[in-house]
Design a protein around this motif. Structure first.
Motif, short mmCIF file in Angstrom:
data_model
loop_
_atom_site.label_atom_id
_atom_site.label_comp_id
_atom_site.label_asym_id
_atom_site.label_seq_id
_atom_site.Cartn_x
_atom_site.Cartn_y
_atom_site.Cartn_z
N SER A 131 1.14 6.02 -7.28
CA SER A 131 0.64 4.96 -6.49
C SER A 131 1.49 4.91 -4.97
N VAL A 132 0.78 4.00 -4.10
CA VAL A 132 1.72 3.60 -2.86
C VAL A 132 3.07 3.58 -3.15
N ALA A 133 3.33 2.28 -4.08
CA ALA A 133 4.54 1.80 -4.29
C ALA A 133 5.60 2.95 -4.97
N ASN A 134 5.10 3.82 -5.65
CA ASN A 134 5.93 4.95 -6.46
C ASN A 134 6.15 6.22 -5.22
N ASN A 135 5.10 6.25 -4.25
CA ASN A 135 5.10 7.31 -3.25
C ASN A 135 6.20 6.76 -2.38
N LYS A 149 11.42 -3.30 -5.25
CA LYS A 149 11.85 -4.37 -4.04
C LYS A 149 11.64 -3.64 -2.89
N ARG A 150 12.44 -2.39 -2.76
CA ARG A 150 12.37 -1.73 -1.42
C ARG A 150 10.99 -1.27 -1.16
N ALA A 151 10.23 -0.95 -2.01
CA ALA A 151 8.68 -0.29 -1.82
C ALA A 151 7.90 -1.41 -1.26
N GLU A 152 8.33 -2.69 -1.74
CA GLU A 152 7.38 -3.83 -1.35
C GLU A 152 7.98 -4.27 0.19
N LEU A 153 9.39 -3.91 0.50
CA LEU A 153 9.64 -4.40 1.77
C LEU A 153 9.03 -3.26 2.79
N TRP A 154 9.18 -2.00 2.48
CA TRP A 154 8.58 -1.03 3.22
C TRP A 154 7.20 -1.05 3.63
N ALA A 155 6.18 -1.24 2.30
CA ALA A 155 4.63 -1.49 2.23
C ALA A 155 4.58 -2.65 3.18
N GLY A 156 5.28 -3.65 3.41
CA GLY A 156 4.93 -4.98 4.00
C GLY A 156 5.31 -4.36 5.45
N ARG A 157 6.25 -3.55 5.84
CA ARG A 157 6.65 -3.34 7.21
C ARG A 157 5.42 -2.39 7.92
N GLY A 162 2.36 -2.79 6.91
CA GLY A 162 1.19 -3.34 6.61
C GLY A 162 0.33 -3.05 5.47
N LEU A 163 0.93 -2.52 4.61
CA LEU A 163 0.27 -2.13 3.31
C LEU A 163 0.72 -3.02 1.98
N SER A 164 1.14 -4.21 2.37
CA SER A 164 1.65 -5.14 1.04
C SER A 164 0.45 -5.26 -0.04
N GLY A 165 -0.99 -5.24 0.49
CA GLY A 165 -1.66 -5.56 -0.51
C GLY A 165 -2.14 -4.19 -1.28
N HIS A 166 -1.50 -3.07 -0.89
CA HIS A 166 -1.85 -1.79 -1.29
C HIS A 166 -1.12 -1.03 -2.61
N ARG A 172 -7.70 6.40 -2.40
CA ARG A 172 -8.22 5.27 -2.06
C ARG A 172 -8.14 4.93 -0.57
N LEU A 173 -6.89 5.34 0.14
CA LEU A 173 -6.73 4.94 1.45
C LEU A 173 -7.29 5.78 2.64
#
Ligand code: ADP
Length: 345
Positions: free
Chosen positions: A95-99, A114-122, A124-128, A135-136
């Motif tokens: 998944s995006v988080a695991n990547n 937590k770190r994956a959430e932080l960087w996904a947010g940075r 702009g992919l928090s929702g993914h 799918r991206l």
């Protein structure tokens, strides 16, 4: 302070000298772009910094520590570098988080998340976070690749043509977003591209490479406005070039005589200027015949023949407006401050 330094780095493939005594330092928070045509040695230089290519000569330091030099060649994983390439090569089964969390195996599962959430947010992919790469969109995948490279907080970022597979409009957006993210992270970044616009849009400093050598290093404004060689001038954009000969410190051309005191009398030289150095002028302007005019949206590209200059064609970039007819005449002024004179080789 984090930085990347290459000293006197050379590299051969068989007989071919691919990198020739390259030296550069990239400071914390700086984006440095190696720019040049295909085959000039950009990727090899980046791969040497990454440890993907064994160093043959010179020295590589990261954060002031030697990672490669005489008798030393730390492997990539010991250099703490983040890398993004053209084919972002995400892990399709993760998944995006695991990547994003891939390089964080030293952390606990909850810290990784937590770190994956932080960087996904940075990026702009928090929702993914729980979406899989297929799918991206291409741009979203590239953001994940960037987040994956930055999440372990590398000492240096190395980007090799990272946006070439994206289409134009998307590419501009991702370039700007990437600059913002890299600046926020403060990571020294080496970017490799053959695209002058990408280099000027993203870099703090640009190094022009020609046949393995770094021939000019300057800010985007400096590289564009003050090229130190014909090669650098021509690589950045289309140019107008008019041949002339130096006499008594002046280059005589059909556009007039220009100071060329840095060249010896009798030297064959080229007067060079970019298309935007020509502007429409009143009756006192240079008399030109329109050969062809096209609207390219933000500007008109007009090909002209200068009276008295034989068959030499000039190109002007003029503000949008009605297209002049072929055969009609235009009076143009040349911005002398935007002219460069080089010995013709
Ligand atoms: P660039 O990134 O500017 O396109 P490269 O660093 O990839 O240039 O290549 C520089 C030169 O080295 C080119 O002539 C290329 O053909 C050659 N080269 C690159 N990689 C190899 C290799 N693995 N083996 C042999 N020659 C190579």
């Amino acid at each position: 302070m984090p930085d990347l330094t290459l000293r006197d780095v050379s590299h051969r493939y068989g007989d071919r000298l691919a990198v020739d005594r390259v030296a550069l330092t990239i400071a914390a928070g700086e984006i440095f772009c190696l720019l040049g045509p295909s085959g000039c040695g950009k990727s090899t230089t980046l791969r040497i910094a990454a440890g993907l290519e064994d160093l043959q000569q010179g020295e590589v330091c990261i954060n002031g520590q030697r990672v490669a030099g005489t008798g030393l060649n730390l492997p990539t994983e010991a250099r703490h570098v983040g890398m993004v390439f053209q084919d972002h090569a995400l892990f399709p089964h993760l998944s995006v988080a695991n990547n994003i969390a891939f390089g964080l195996s030293h952390l606990s599962t909850s810290e990784r998340r937590k770190r994956a959430e932080l960087w996904a947010g940075r990026v702009g992919l928090s929702g993914h976070l729980d979406v899989f790469p297929h799918r991206l969109s291409g741009g979203e995948q590239q953001r994940v690749a960037l987040a994956r490279a930055l999440a372990p907080e590398p000492a240096v970022m190395l980007l090799d043509e990272p946006f070439s597979s994206l289409d134009n409009r998307l590419r501009d957006q991702i370039r700007d977003d990437t600059v913002a993210i890299l600046k926020q992270a403060g990571t020294p970044t080496l970017l490799v591209t053959h695209d002058p616009e990408e280099a000027m849009r993203m870099a703090d400093r640009i190094g022009i490479m020609q046949a393995g050598r770094l021939v000019q290093v300057d800010s985007p404004v400096g590289i564009y406005g003050q090229p130190t060689s014909l090669f650098a001038a021509r690589f950045l954009s289309e140019t107008n070039e008019i041949r002339g000969r130096v006499r008594s410190g002046l280059l005589e051309t059909p556009l007039g005589s220009l100071s060329a005191s840095h060249l010896a009398d009798g030297t064959e030289a080229l007067l060079l200027f970019r298309p935007e150095a020509l502007a429409v002028e009143g009756a006192a302007g240079l008399d030109c015949e329109v050969v062809r005019a096209r609207s390219l949206g933000p500007y008109r590209r007009v090909e002209l023949r200068l009276a008295g200059a034989g068959e030499t064609l000039l190109v002007a970039r003029l503000a949008p407006g009605p297209l002049p007819e072929a055969g009609s005449r235009l009076r143009l002024a040349l911005d002398l401050a935007a002219c460069h004179i080089f010995p013709s080789s």
